[in-house]
Design an enzyme around this catalytic site. Structure first.
Site, short mmCIF file in Angstrom:
data_model
loop_
_atom_site.label_atom_id
_atom_site.label_comp_id
_atom_site.label_asym_id
_atom_site.label_seq_id
_atom_site.Cartn_x
_atom_site.Cartn_y
_atom_site.Cartn_z
N LYS A 2 2.39 4.45 1.73
CA LYS A 2 2.60 4.89 3.11
C LYS A 2 2.14 6.34 3.18
O LYS A 2 2.76 7.22 2.60
CB LYS A 2 4.07 4.78 3.51
CG LYS A 2 4.30 5.16 4.96
CD LYS A 2 5.73 4.96 5.38
CE LYS A 2 5.92 5.19 6.88
NZ LYS A 2 5.08 6.22 7.49
N GLU A 22 0.87 -1.19 0.00
CA GLU A 22 0.00 0.00 0.00
C GLU A 22 0.90 1.22 0.00
O GLU A 22 2.07 1.14 0.34
CB GLU A 22 -0.82 0.08 1.30
CG GLU A 22 -1.71 -1.07 1.61
CD GLU A 22 -2.17 -0.99 3.07
OE1 GLU A 22 -2.17 0.12 3.66
OE2 GLU A 22 -2.50 -2.05 3.62
N ARG A 65 -1.14 8.07 12.38
CA ARG A 65 -1.82 6.79 12.59
C ARG A 65 -3.02 7.03 13.48
O ARG A 65 -2.92 7.74 14.49
CB ARG A 65 -0.84 5.84 13.27
CG ARG A 65 -1.30 4.41 13.38
CD ARG A 65 -1.07 3.70 12.07
NE ARG A 65 -1.43 2.28 12.16
CZ ARG A 65 -0.57 1.32 12.44
NH1 ARG A 65 0.69 1.61 12.70
NH2 ARG A 65 -0.95 0.06 12.47
N LYS A 107 8.13 -0.81 6.35
CA LYS A 107 7.91 0.48 5.70
C LYS A 107 9.12 0.79 4.83
O LYS A 107 10.27 0.67 5.26
CB LYS A 107 7.64 1.59 6.71
CG LYS A 107 8.66 1.75 7.80
CD LYS A 107 8.22 2.84 8.77
CE LYS A 107 9.16 2.89 9.97
NZ LYS A 107 8.65 3.77 11.02
N GLU A 155 -5.06 5.87 8.61
CA GLU A 155 -4.29 7.11 8.66
C GLU A 155 -5.24 8.28 8.73
O GLU A 155 -6.19 8.36 7.96
CB GLU A 155 -3.42 7.20 7.38
CG GLU A 155 -2.27 8.15 7.50
CD GLU A 155 -1.06 7.53 8.21
OE1 GLU A 155 -1.14 6.36 8.64
OE2 GLU A 155 -0.04 8.23 8.34
N ARG A 210 -1.54 6.70 17.78
CA ARG A 210 -0.74 5.49 17.86
C ARG A 210 -0.23 5.23 19.28
O ARG A 210 -0.05 4.10 19.72
CB ARG A 210 0.43 5.67 16.90
CG ARG A 210 1.35 4.53 16.82
CD ARG A 210 2.49 4.91 15.92
NE ARG A 210 3.71 4.96 16.68
CZ ARG A 210 4.91 5.04 16.14
NH1 ARG A 210 5.04 5.12 14.83
NH2 ARG A 210 5.98 5.07 16.90
#
Lengths: 532, 347
Positions: free
Chosen positions: A226, A224, A231, A393, A271, A246
């Protein structure tokens, strides 16, 4: 109160995270209930005791202290709470200093009109550091540089449990947290996370080293974008709707425009971004909505919040965390297709057959709000924390410029004898203009080299700050890496860098060869235009 | 009610400092003079280059260590309590409780008495006899901590905080900044009283004065130069250094120490933060607000001169009691040293 006051004092002067943890765990292990639980709440921001305004303190102290002496003292100290704490002329105490628990319980149950009298009596029973702790507690400004997350980390360390286990129950509990301590000390089972709308510990990704790709099978992973937002965990259960960052800190109040979209029974991971007219806006726009407790309607209209969802931890009352990513994703897609919720979109999966193909996509992101790609193993369950081998990531490469060192300041703790905090600049029409600060990125050996340079090339001193030589011929060129640029009225250059750090020391370059402000402005224009 | 004009004043202010006309004598002059009496050995009060110096034997010994034996043309030791007639003035030195040898100067002439306190404190200090209050007509007081926010806790309270930090970080050396004359030795002697028996490591700038204190009969226990310490000695060690050494390259040999600073200024957080230390210890050799006001009330002088420090608040307070109080603006005296001047020395 005195152990709590000592703790606040130690935390206020402790620069290192590990040191703060050590102070807090020692306090928790040596202090009885309910005092330690109230202290924890005060530090983590869950104990709301704003019982008095600064004006009340001022009135109290003026009944006891000559106004001229108070004014001279306040002028010297510069902080009202501290001045009151230091200047308070105690009468010979007739009672022992109150315990923290006593203070909290008394103030919480007191009628508003009896608060001044209670406060006065308590100030008389405390010494200066106890008075400062009390005054900071009731005016709601401890300011000791300890986050709620760090407080939970200390609890985890104290009880020798993973921090995720604390996060799982944290939001269902309140000060003084006696059942939590009973569990951590092995005297009781874990408190049940019974409240609805609780936070679930978040699954985190590891940064990808490109060399690792050859060991990974592309077919085992989904990819996906980033997203460059924050978050968010959106929870809707039993009529309660909550948004968590987060860290586990609740941020619901800052985003009331999202709550109608939380029309489900479960918990989504995604997100938080600003999106309007179908495009995701740059991070700078989100930043102007963060840390606002009650955003104005006009702000929400101009910068509407949205969620890009990429995982479902629970849906229709079923906990999905043990299921594979592929299964959770399918459930998420089914739910999304059926509801088509306003202000929640799905993070699209990026098809790719080989790492080369994905690398090519990563090099051409669709807009400024993308900062790389994410890789997620299709068969991974949702695991709390940063567990290696499941999520990666793969950030886009940082931007770099060559800048000139302008000012340096000594660091803290281990670095207190090193000039380790740097302000750097680039060339504008009328000379070098500061564009940012960097505190890391260099090795210990490089730190020594810069320190030596700073000491040998100081041309001015402003308190703790040293100005170093920076002419066209003489000076230190630093290669600065950064993640992005945004406009800023607070910086003289009009530009602020995100996440700047020292990538290399360019002893081989003269300052005249460093970059120009025009280069940064062009880059900013390109970022804003979506080129990234 | 002005004094009879025939009587010249006992004390006057001159550019070099306070001056006693009837004895042709300067007190703590800030520039070289013919005849000086020195209250104590701190560098802003005791300077080299005078023609003749009168002081306690301890203060003269400190000046000899710092400036060499020829720091003045002639020296005359005057122990506490012994009187000396200088013209029409009788002079006596009385303990001030500030540092070893520190003295108040008591001047009697024509039925008038003036007392110049120098720097002083009332809190107990194992390295020096306590301050003796002397009733007088004119009292010249210091006012370094002349604001009611300055109230120093008992030293035991601060030593307990140091002990707590050492218990919390048993592997890290504790580096404490302390003024080289007086503060360092009081800290060491008080640590000994509290039961600390182990070696204490010293920055080079503290060694000579600690040795002098030992010669003068102050028990300081085992002291070691830091340069002789091996890496194994440093885990959890207690190290004293002048404040100027904190954050200096010198401290790198200690790795990751907990740094502290012993100073009355540490009471105020903004000042403590400026010094970038983790363990601010409120330990001072100056009187705090409560000691200043209690001392003035006890002595009850008709006139009060307030000098070096926060004069304004103390003058305001004293006038409220009906005392004829005035600020003196004496130049050349620093406040409690947490960095400047005399602490610079090779490590």
């Amino acid at each position: 109160m005195s152990p709590f006051a000592d703790l606040l004092e130690a935390l206020a002067f402790e620069p290192q995270r590990l040191g703060k943890l050590r102070h807090l765990t020692r306090y928790l292990s040596r202090t009885p209930d309910p005092d330690r639980g109230y202290a924890l709440g005060a530090l983590a921001g869950t104990l709301d005791l704003a019982a008095a305004k600064p004006a009340l303190l001022r009135r109290l102290v003026e009944t006891r202290v000559d106004p001229v002496l108070f004014a001279l003292s306040y002028d010297y100290v510069g902080d009202l709470a501290e001045t009151v704490a230091l200047i308070w002329p105690s009468r010979p105490p007739t009672e022992d200093p109150p315990r923290l628990g006593e203070v909290v319980e008394m103030l919480a149950s007191a009628h508003r009109t009896s608060v001044p009298g209670l406060l006065e009596a308590m100030l008389d029973r405390l010494d200066a550091s106890g008075r400062l702790a009390l005054v900071k507690l009731i005016t709601g400004g401890l300011r000791v540089g300890l986050s709620a997350r760090l407080a939970r980390t200390a609890l985890a360390e104290y009880g020798a449990v993973p921090v995720e286990a604390i996060e799982e129950v944290w939001h269902g509990l309140d000060p003084p947290y006696t059942e939590l301590f009973a569990w951590l000390e092995g005297r009781a089972p874990p408190p049940r996370a019974e409240g609805r709308g609780l936070f679930r510990p978040v699954m985190l990704a590891h940064p990808l080293e490109e060399a690792e790709l050859s060991h990974l099978d592309p077919a085992a992973f989904a990819a996906e974008w980033k997203w460059d937002g924050i978050r968010v965990q959106a929870v809707a259960e039993g009529g309660r709707r909550r948004l968590y960052a987060r860290s586990g800190d609740e941020i619901t109040a800052g985003f009331p425009d999202l709550l109608p979209a939380l029309d489900f029974e479960g918990a989504l991971d995604g997100e938080l971004v600003i999106a309007s007219g179908g495009t995701v806006r740059p991070f700078a726009d989100l930043q102007s909505r963060l840390n606002r407790k009650a955003p104005a309607p006009a702000l929400m209209e101009r910068l509407p919040a949205a969620i890009i969802a990429y995982d479902a931890l629970s849906l229709e009352g079923e906990d999905l965390r043990a299921r594979s990513f592929a299964e959770r994703r399918a459930r998420l897609e089914t739910w999304h297709a059926a509801r088509a919720p306003d202000r929640i979109t799905l993070s699209p999966l990026l098809p790719f057959a080989s790492w080369e193909e994905l690398a090519a996509r990563r090099a051409e992101p669709p807009g400024p709000a993308v900062e790389g790609v994410m890789l997620k193993r299709r068969d991974s369950p949702y695991l709390a924390g940063r567990v290696k081998g499941h999520w990666w990531k793969w950030k886009r490469d940082p931007f770099t410029i060559d800048a000139v060192l302008l000012y340096a300041q000594r660091g803290h703790g281990k670095r207190s004898s090193f000039y380790s905090d740097y302000t750097f600049g680039v060339w504008a029409d009328d000379g070098l203009v500061p564009v940012g600060k960097a505190y890391f990125g260099f090795s210990d050996a490089e730190l020594k080299e810069i320190d030596r340079f700073v000491r040998a090339h100081t041309v001015g001193r402003f308190g703790p700050v040293r100005e170093v030589t920076h002419t066209e011929e003489e000076g230190l060129v630093l290669e600065i890496a950064f993640e992005g640029l945004q406009r800023s009225a607070r910086h003289r250059s009009g530009i602020a860098m995100r996440f700047p750090r020292v990538a290399r020391l360019r002893w081989d370059k003269r300052p005249a060869q460093a970059d120009r402000l025009a280069t940064l402005e062009a880059l900013l224009a390109a970022i804003e235009a979506g080129g990234g | 009610m002005p004094p009879p004009s025939a009587t010249p004043p006992l004390l006057v202010q001159r550019p070099a400092g306070l001056y006693v006309p009837a004895a042709d004598l300067h007190i703590d002059p800030v520039r070289p003079v013919e005849r000086a009496v020195i209250t104590h050995g701190h560098g802003d009060h005791a300077r080299p280059g005078h023609g003749a110096v009168l002081a306690t034997p301890e203060t003269l010994a400190i000046m000899a260590v710092r400036y060499g034996p020829d720091h003045a043309g002639a020296t005359q030791p005057l122990p506490y309590g012994r009187s000396l007639d200088l013209g029409a003035v009788r002079l006596r030195l009385v303990p001030a409780g500030h540092v070893i040898g520190s003295a108040q100067i008591v001047l009697d002439s024509g039925g008038m008495r003036a007392v110049v306190s120098g720097d002083y404190k009332r809190a107990p200090d194992p390295t020096t006899p306590p301050f003796e209050p002397v009733p007088c007509d004119l009292f010249v007081t210091e006012a370094t901590f002349g604001l009611p926010v300055f109230r120093h806790p008992p030293i035991g309270h601060e030593l307990a905080r140091l002990a707590a930090s050492r218990a919390a970080f048993p592997d890290r050396p504790h580096l404490i900044g302390a003024y080289a004359l007086g503060k360092a030795q009081r800290l060491i002697a008080s640590l000994r009283e509290s039961g600390e028996a182990g070696p204490i490591y010293l920055h080079g700038a503290l060694e000579r004065l600690c040795a002098l204190y030992t010669e003068l009969g102050v028990e300081l226990g085992p002291l070691r130069p830091l340069r002789e310490a091996g890496a194994a000695d440093l885990a959890g060690a207690l190290v004293l250094a002048p404040p100027s050494a904190l954050g200096d390259r010198w401290q790198r040999r200690l790795g990751d120490p907990v740094t502290g600073l012993a100073s009355g200024w540490m009471r105020v957080r903004a000042r403590a933060r400026q010094r970038n230390v983790e363990l601010p210890l409120v330990i001072s050799d100056h009187a705090d607000w409560d000691e200043l006001t209690a001392t003035i009330a006890e002595i009850a002088p008709a006139r009060l001169w307030v000098t070096h420090g926060q004069e304004e608040a103390l003058v305001h307070w004293a006038r409220g009691l009906g005392i004829d109080a005035e600020p003196l603006s004496l130049q050349g005296y620093t406040d409690e040293g947490d960095g400047a001047g005399e602490t610079e020395a090779p490590a």
